[in-house]
Design a protein around this motif. Structure first.
Motif, mmCIF file in Angstrom:
data_model
loop_
_atom_site.group_PDB
_atom_site.id
_atom_site.type_symbol
_atom_site.label_atom_id
_atom_site.label_comp_id
_atom_site.label_asym_id
_atom_site.label_seq_id
_atom_site.Cartn_x
_atom_site.Cartn_y
_atom_site.Cartn_z
ATOM 1 N N GLU A 1 6.663 -14.433 -11.128
ATOM 2 C CA GLU A 1 6.625 -14.032 -12.593
ATOM 3 C C GLU A 1 5.181 -13.364 -12.457
ATOM 4 O O GLU A 1 5.103 -12.057 -12.942
ATOM 5 C CB GLU A 1 6.617 -14.977 -13.495
ATOM 6 N N PHE A 2 4.321 -13.823 -12.114
ATOM 7 C CA PHE A 2 2.686 -13.416 -11.841
ATOM 8 C C PHE A 2 2.982 -12.269 -11.067
ATOM 9 O O PHE A 2 2.240 -11.031 -11.704
ATOM 10 C CB PHE A 2 1.948 -14.420 -11.617
ATOM 11 N N ALA A 3 3.301 -12.165 -9.926
ATOM 12 C CA ALA A 3 3.305 -11.098 -9.166
ATOM 13 C C ALA A 3 3.946 -9.883 -9.721
ATOM 14 O O ALA A 3 3.548 -8.895 -9.498
ATOM 15 C CB ALA A 3 3.976 -11.319 -7.788
ATOM 16 N N VAL A 4 5.252 -10.129 -10.156
ATOM 17 C CA VAL A 4 5.909 -8.830 -10.862
ATOM 18 C C VAL A 4 5.178 -8.480 -11.930
ATOM 19 O O VAL A 4 5.198 -7.016 -12.035
ATOM 20 C CB VAL A 4 7.398 -9.563 -11.173
ATOM 21 N N SER A 5 4.647 -8.995 -12.540
ATOM 22 C CA SER A 5 3.838 -8.860 -13.995
ATOM 23 C C SER A 5 2.692 -7.912 -13.551
ATOM 24 O O SER A 5 2.426 -6.755 -14.087
ATOM 25 C CB SER A 5 3.319 -9.907 -14.694
ATOM 26 N N ILE A 6 1.901 -8.378 -12.448
ATOM 27 C CA ILE A 6 1.055 -7.468 -11.936
ATOM 28 C C ILE A 6 1.341 -6.283 -11.304
ATOM 29 O O ILE A 6 0.734 -4.939 -11.860
ATOM 30 C CB ILE A 6 -0.065 -8.336 -10.690
ATOM 31 N N LEU A 7 2.554 -6.159 -10.752
ATOM 32 C CA LEU A 7 3.062 -4.911 -10.160
ATOM 33 C C LEU A 7 3.280 -3.963 -11.249
ATOM 34 O O LEU A 7 3.133 -2.773 -11.226
ATOM 35 C CB LEU A 7 4.209 -5.110 -9.448
ATOM 36 N N TRP A 8 3.887 -4.603 -12.198
ATOM 37 C CA TRP A 8 4.536 -3.638 -13.606
ATOM 38 C C TRP A 8 3.088 -3.316 -14.267
ATOM 39 O O TRP A 8 3.068 -1.809 -14.730
ATOM 40 C CB TRP A 8 5.213 -4.775 -14.620
ATOM 41 N N LYS A 9 2.044 -3.782 -14.369
ATOM 42 C CA LYS A 9 0.681 -3.480 -14.938
ATOM 43 C C LYS A 9 0.164 -2.247 -14.288
ATOM 44 O O LYS A 9 -0.446 -1.533 -14.779
ATOM 45 C CB LYS A 9 -0.212 -4.541 -15.236
ATOM 46 N N LEU A 10 0.130 -2.503 -12.932
ATOM 47 C CA LEU A 10 -0.440 -1.368 -12.048
ATOM 48 C C LEU A 10 0.490 -0.218 -11.962
ATOM 49 O O LEU A 10 -0.040 0.900 -11.763
ATOM 50 C CB LEU A 10 -0.625 -2.086 -10.629
ATOM 51 N N CYS A 11 1.670 -0.430 -11.988
ATOM 52 C CA CYS A 11 2.715 0.814 -11.687
ATOM 53 C C CYS A 11 2.894 1.387 -13.250
ATOM 54 O O CYS A 11 2.953 2.688 -13.312
ATOM 55 C CB CYS A 11 3.821 0.410 -11.207
ATOM 56 N N LYS A 12 2.973 0.790 -14.265
ATOM 57 C CA LYS A 12 3.143 1.228 -15.447
ATOM 58 C C LYS A 12 2.212 1.760 -16.637
ATOM 59 O O LYS A 12 2.072 2.818 -17.067
ATOM 60 C CB LYS A 12 4.329 0.402 -16.338
ATOM 61 N N GLU A 13 0.975 0.979 -16.329
ATOM 62 C CA GLU A 13 -0.010 1.251 -17.236
ATOM 63 C C GLU A 13 -0.959 2.308 -16.683
ATOM 64 O O GLU A 13 -1.924 2.470 -17.315
ATOM 65 C CB GLU A 13 -0.660 0.035 -17.597
ATOM 66 N N ILE A 14 -1.020 2.320 -15.279
ATOM 67 C CA ILE A 14 -2.005 3.261 -14.780
ATOM 68 C C ILE A 14 -1.387 4.623 -14.295
ATOM 69 O O ILE A 14 -0.263 4.752 -13.704
ATOM 70 C CB ILE A 14 -2.599 2.733 -13.265
ATOM 71 N N GLU A 15 -1.604 5.615 -15.126
ATOM 72 C CA GLU A 15 -1.007 7.006 -14.867
ATOM 73 C C GLU A 15 -1.403 7.587 -13.574
ATOM 74 O O GLU A 15 -2.064 8.722 -13.549
ATOM 75 C CB GLU A 15 -1.239 7.897 -15.923
ATOM 76 N N ASP A 16 -0.719 7.038 -12.639
ATOM 77 C CA ASP A 16 -0.877 7.542 -11.200
ATOM 78 C C ASP A 16 0.010 7.075 -10.195
ATOM 79 O O ASP A 16 0.395 5.825 -10.366
ATOM 80 C CB ASP A 16 -2.314 6.998 -10.691
ATOM 81 N N GLU A 17 0.837 8.002 -9.632
ATOM 82 C CA GLU A 17 2.089 7.756 -8.908
ATOM 83 C C GLU A 17 1.774 6.946 -7.557
ATOM 84 O O GLU A 17 2.462 6.633 -6.815
ATOM 85 C CB GLU A 17 2.755 8.750 -8.748
ATOM 86 N N THR A 18 0.314 6.754 -7.242
ATOM 87 C CA THR A 18 -0.143 6.315 -5.858
ATOM 88 C C THR A 18 0.248 5.024 -5.776
ATOM 89 O O THR A 18 0.874 4.467 -4.828
ATOM 90 C CB THR A 18 -1.626 6.527 -5.612
#
Length: 447
Positions: free
Chosen positions: A370-387
Motif C-alpha cells: 500500500e505504501f509503495a503504490v501510494s508513493i508511485l501514485w504521488k510521483l506519477c500523478k502529482e508531478i507534471e512530468d512524464e519521466t
C-alpha cells in the motif's frame, strides 16, 4: 517417562547402573524420571513445584499458563478451583534437587531453588514508597526503589508482568516528570534509570501517558536523544515510539506530536539515529516516531527540515538491503514525506526510487504494498512530468501492479492502481518495456 542425557562419565559405575540406564553406541543415556517429579501438564521435570487447593502439584509456569488461558478447573481432577492460590511444595522441590545431585554423573544439572514470585501487594508497597520519596524530593531513595524493580523483573517474566499490571508505569512516569521539571542535569542518573525501565512498561494507561507525554517530560526525553551515551539514546527513542504507538486515541497522539514538534533539534536528533545507527531496534523506533510525527497537521516545517537533512536519500539506502520490518517502516516514512512537494521532488530525482519501489512490491507485506503504490501514485500523478511514468514502466511497475490487483488489496489502493495503469497505458505502446512472456509469470491462472 524416558529422557536422554549424554553420558559424561561412562565408566565410573559398575553393573548396578544397568538396571537404571541403557547405553547406545553414541554414549547417550536413557534416564527414567520418577513420575511424581514430573508436571502433569508438561510432563517435564518440575523446576518450581506448587500445589493447588485440590492437592495436585504442578510446575508453576505450566499451571499459570493453564489458568491464564481461562481455565478454572484442576487439570488432573477436573474439580472447579475454589482458590487459584499456588502454594510452593518445598518437600517435592527438595526431593527433585536431591535426585538431580544423585544423577549428576549422568549429566543431570541440579535445578536452582526458585525465588518466591512478587505479589501485587508488594508491588503496591514499592509504588507507595516511590510516591513518598518523590514528594520528599528524595531522588536517591527513588533510584534505589527503581533498581529494586528492575532486579525483581529480571528474576522472571511473571514478576515483570505483575509489575506492569499493578501501576508501576504511572508511578515512574509521574516521578520522571517531577524530577525532570526540577533539573534534568541534576537528576540525570535517576532519570536515565527510569527511562530504561519504562521501555518495557507500556501501555501506561491514560494517567501515565499524560505524565510522560507532558511538555516537561518530552523535553527531557529529547534532551537524552542528544546525549553521547548510546544506550540512553536507545532507551529514549524506544520510549517515544511506545508512547506514540500505544496512544489510546489519535487526539492524544496529536497532542504528544505537537509537543515534540515544538522542541528545538528533535528533527536533527531523530535523523542522527538513522544516519549513525545504534542498532536495529533504535532504527525501527526512530522510523516509527518520524512516521507518526509526519501525520500531524503541523508537520510541514518538520518535513521540510528532514528533507533538507537528506531523509529521502537515507530512507532509500535503507530499503536497498533492509529486512522486511525495516523496509515496511521506511516505506511508510517515504510515503509520508511525499505528501509535500519538496519530498516528491527529492524522491523523483533519486535514481533508486522507482527500482526500489517496484522491487519491494509483493516482497515485504500488504501494508508495504500500500505504501509503495501510494508513493508511485504521488510521483506519477502529482508531478507534471512524464519521466516518472516512463521510468516506472521501464522497471516493470505495470506488471507488478496487475499482480497486486489479482492478489487483492484495499479499496483506496485499488483505486490508485487503476489510475496508475490507465496513465501508464498511454505510454506503454511507445516503449519497448513490456514482455508478455515474462510480465505475467506470477499471475495465478483462474483454472
Amino acid at each position: 517417562m524416558i529422557f536422554s542425557w549424554r553420558q559424561r562419565r561412562a565408566n565410573r559405575r559398575g553393573g548396578a547402573r544397568k538396571n537404571e540406564i541403557s547405553e547406545g553406541n553414541n554414549c547417550d543415556l536413557e534416564l527414567t524420571i520418577p513420575t511424581h517429579f514430573r508436571c502433569p501438564i508438561s510432563l517435564d521435570l518440575m523446576k518450581d513445584p506448587v500445589t493447588l487447593s485440590t492437592g495436585i502439584t504442578y510446575d508453576r509456569e505450566s499451571i499459570e499458563q493453564w489458568i491464564e488461558a481461562g481455565n478454572q478447573t484442576c487439570p488432573v481432577t477436573n474439580q472447579i478451583l475454589k482458590s487459584f492460590d499456588q502454594i510452593p511444595n518445598h518437600s517435592i522441590r527438595k526431593m527433585i534437587q536431591d535426585w538431580c545431585v544423585e544423577k549428576k554423573s549422568y549429566g543431570v544439572e541440579r535445578i536452582p531453588t526458585p525465588r518466591i514470585p512478587i505479589t501485587p501487594c508488594e508491588v503496591s508497597n514499592i509504588c507507595s514508597k516511590i510516591v513518598a520519596a518523590t514528594e520528599r524530593n528524595d531522588a536517591k531513595k527513588c533510584q534505589e526503589l527503581v533498581e529494586k524493580i528492575k532486579n525483581l523483573a529480571r528474576e522472571s517474566e511473571r514478576n515483570k508482568k505483575c509489575i506492569v499490571e499493578n501501576g508501576v508505569g504511572f508511578v515512574l512516569a509521574s516521578s520522571f516528570e517531577f524530577f525532570a521539571a526540577e533539573s534534568s542535569e541534576k537528576h540525570e542518573e535517576f532519570l536515565r534509570a527510569i527511562l530504561s525501565t519504562l521501555t518495557w512498561m507500556f501501555p501506561l494507561g491514560i494517567e501515565g501517558q499524560s505524565k510522560l507525554g507532558s511538555t516537561t517530560s518530552l523535553r527531557c526525553i529529547a534532551w537524552f536523544l542528544n546525549g553521547e551515551d548510546l544506550s540512553v539514546r536507545q532507551h529514549a527513542i524506544i520510549v517515544l515510539k511506545e508512547l506514540l504507538s500505544n496512544s489510546l486515541d489519535d487526539q492524544y497522539r496529536s497532542i504528544v506530536v505537537d509537543g515534540l514538534i515544538g522542541i528545538e533539534g528533535v528533527a536533527e536528533n531523530l535523523f542522527k539515529i538513522l544516519k549513525v545507527p545504534i542498532g536495529p531496534i533504535s532504527t525501527k523506533s526512530s522510523l516509527m516516531v518520524i512516521y507518526h510525527m509526519l501525520q500531524h497537521e503541523r508537520s510541514e516545517k518538520l518535513a521540510s527540515r528532514l528533507v533538507e537533512l537528506g531523509l529521502v536519500s537515507l530512507v532509500l539506502e535503507m530499503l536497498v538491503d533492509g529486512e522486511k520490518s525495516t523496509s515496511e517502516k521506511a516505506l511508510g516514512v517515504l510515503e509520508s514525506i511525499c505528501n509535500w512537494e519538496e519530498g516528491r521532488e527529492k524522491a523523483s530525482k533519486n535514481a533508486l526510487t522507482m527500482p526500489l519501489l517496484v522491487k519491494k512490491i509483493l516482497r515485504v507485506s500488504e501494508m508495504a504494498n500500500e505504501f509503495a503504490v501510494s508513493i508511485l501514485w504521488k510521483l506519477c500523478k502529482e508531478i507534471e512530468d512524464e519521466t516518472a511514468v516512463i521510468e516506472a514502466l521501464e522497471v516493470g511497475a505495470f506488471q507488478k501492479l496487475l499482480v497486486v490487483l489479482q492478489v487483492g488489496c484495499g479499496g483506496k489502493t485499488k483505486e490508485k492502481i487503476t489510475e496508475l495503469l490507465k496513465l501508464m497505458n498511454l505510454y506503454r505502446n511507445r516503449l519497448d518495456c513490456f514482455d508478455s512472456s515474462t510480465g505475467f509469470k506470477y499471475v495465478q491462472r483462474p483454472y
